[in-house]
Design an enzyme around this catalytic site. Structure first.
Site, mmCIF file in Angstrom:
data_model
loop_
_atom_site.group_PDB
_atom_site.id
_atom_site.type_symbol
_atom_site.label_atom_id
_atom_site.label_comp_id
_atom_site.label_asym_id
_atom_site.label_seq_id
_atom_site.Cartn_x
_atom_site.Cartn_y
_atom_site.Cartn_z
ATOM 1 N N HIS A 100 0.847 -1.204 0.000
ATOM 2 C CA HIS A 100 0.000 0.000 0.000
ATOM 3 C C HIS A 100 0.874 1.242 0.000
ATOM 4 C CE1 HIS A 100 1.115 -0.260 4.223
ATOM 5 N NE2 HIS A 100 0.784 1.019 4.360
ATOM 6 N N ASP A 102 0.544 5.296 1.915
ATOM 7 C CA ASP A 102 -0.256 5.936 2.966
ATOM 8 C C ASP A 102 -1.076 7.108 2.426
ATOM 9 O OD1 ASP A 102 0.980 4.170 4.738
ATOM 10 O OD2 ASP A 102 2.560 5.598 5.256
ATOM 11 N N HIS A 254 4.776 0.317 0.191
ATOM 12 C CA HIS A 254 5.466 -0.407 1.264
ATOM 13 C C HIS A 254 4.548 -1.473 1.851
ATOM 14 C CE1 HIS A 254 3.489 3.038 3.213
ATOM 15 N NE2 HIS A 254 3.372 2.291 4.292
ATOM 16 N N ARG A 269 5.285 6.871 13.774
ATOM 17 C CA ARG A 269 5.206 7.401 12.408
ATOM 18 C C ARG A 269 4.700 8.835 12.373
ATOM 19 N NH1 ARG A 269 1.017 5.301 7.953
ATOM 20 N NH2 ARG A 269 -0.062 7.194 8.560
HETATM 21 C C1 OGA Z 1 2.962 2.634 8.143
HETATM 22 C C2 OGA Z 1 3.161 1.236 7.803
HETATM 23 C C3 OGA Z 1 5.117 -0.086 8.017
HETATM 24 C C4 OGA Z 1 5.824 -0.833 9.086
HETATM 25 O O1 OGA Z 1 3.388 3.033 9.233
HETATM 26 O O2 OGA Z 1 2.390 3.351 7.327
HETATM 27 O O3 OGA Z 1 2.618 0.764 6.845
HETATM 28 O O4 OGA Z 1 6.828 -1.456 8.747
HETATM 29 N N1 OGA Z 1 4.059 0.619 8.557
HETATM 30 O O5 OGA Z 1 5.401 -0.795 10.236
HETATM 31 MN MN MN Z 2 1.696 2.404 5.650
#
Ligand code: OGA
Ligand code: MN
Length: 281
Positions: A100, A102, A254, A269
């Site tokens: 996906h 974000d 990712h 994040r």
């Molecule tokens: C995010 C996600 C990736 C991770 O924080 O947007 O997809 O490795 N995380 O935790």
């Molecule tokens: Mn993500």
């Protein structure tokens, strides 16, 4: 820290570079500019051993762009700007456990996500990244032509809405189920920093091609997704406490691998603002 100690090393053919010789809590403007330029070039940057406090994490993000607070993730205590990406030893489902990008459901999607590892499992818990610019370049010409004028519907209701399976599974780690919504974006965007053409669809949030029947839409999207997930476009990053990945949501996908059951993984994040997207000419 001066930019003269900063080194940028690509980690794979199409996506990602490791930045070393830098302290993100103490960056001069030249080093910051080098990082921003490299971000445009590589799509995702990796940093090691950045023991940033939450205020330092916020301060670094704000030097990249204003913070775009995620509506659905539980924030870190005392820091509404920071989303908590957590999986506990007794939980099965992780956050981000499929390809996906974000915030694509927003009219001006967050340009970047700056993820800082606070606790990592003893093994596993890697994140895969992929270049949607390289994937676009690799499409056959007739497909490039077909998609050049199309737009896709993006929504988050099926992921974060009150009735969604995902929201039920990750339950208390999410909030504001009534704030769901969506928008449309071109399938092929011109990247706002580099002008590079990017294939801007993703299986998590795209619900269909604007004006197409469900069947036709699903068929085209399946073809695009099959192409996008070719292994040559991706790179798998292994985290340590204090690692940071700073990815460009317009240039990459990712996927947080969920292979560390029985262990905690905790990431912080921050998402930073982007602009309304334009179709590539
Ligand atoms: C995010 C996600 C990736 C991770 O924080 O947007 O997809 O490795 N995380 O935790
Ligand atoms: Mn993500």
């Amino acid at each position: 820290m001066t930019s003269s100690t900063l080194t940028i090393t690509p980690v794979s053919e199409h996506v990602g570079a490791e930045v070393s010789g830098v302290d993100l809590a103490n960056l001069d403007d030249a080093a910051l500019q080098t990082i921003v330029d490299a971000w445009g070039e590589y799509g995702v940057l990796f940093f090691r051993d950045q023991a940033l406090t939450s205020p330092q994490h916020i301060a670094f993000a704000e030097r990249i762009a204003p913070i775009d607070v995620n509506k659905f993730f539980t924030p870190v205590d005392g820091y509404p700007q920071i989303a908590e990406v957590r999986k506990e030893p007794d939980q099965d489902v992780n956050i981000g456990g499929g390809w996906h990008t974000d915030h694509s459901y927003d009219p001006a999607p967050a340009r970047g996500s700056i993820l800082l590892a606070r606790e990592v499992p003893p093994e596993g818990g890697d994140t895969k990244f992929m270049s949607v610019g390289a994937a676009y370049d690799g499409l056959p010409d007739d497909l490039k032509k077909t998609i050049s004028t199309l737009r896709a519907n993006h929504s988050n209701a099926h992921i974060f809405g009150p009735e969604s399976k995902h929201a039920k599974e990750v339950g208390h780690r999410l909030q504001n189920p009534d704030h769901v919504g969506g928008t449309t974006h071109p399938l092929v965007i011109a990247h706002p920093q580099t002008g590079r053409k990017m294939l801007y669809v993703n299986a998590a949030f795209v619900t269909g091609i604007v004006g197409w029947s469900e069947d036709d839409s699903n068929e085209l999207l399946a073809t695009l997704y099959e192409h996008l997930v070719r292994p040559e476009y991706s790179y798998q990053f292994s985290w340590e406490v204090g690692s940071i990945a700073m990815w460009d949501n317009l240039a990459t996908w990712h996927w947080a691998l969920n292979d560390y059951h029985g262990h905690r993984r905790l990431m912080h994040r921050i998402t930073v603002e982007g602009v309304e997207l334009s179709a590539a000419a």
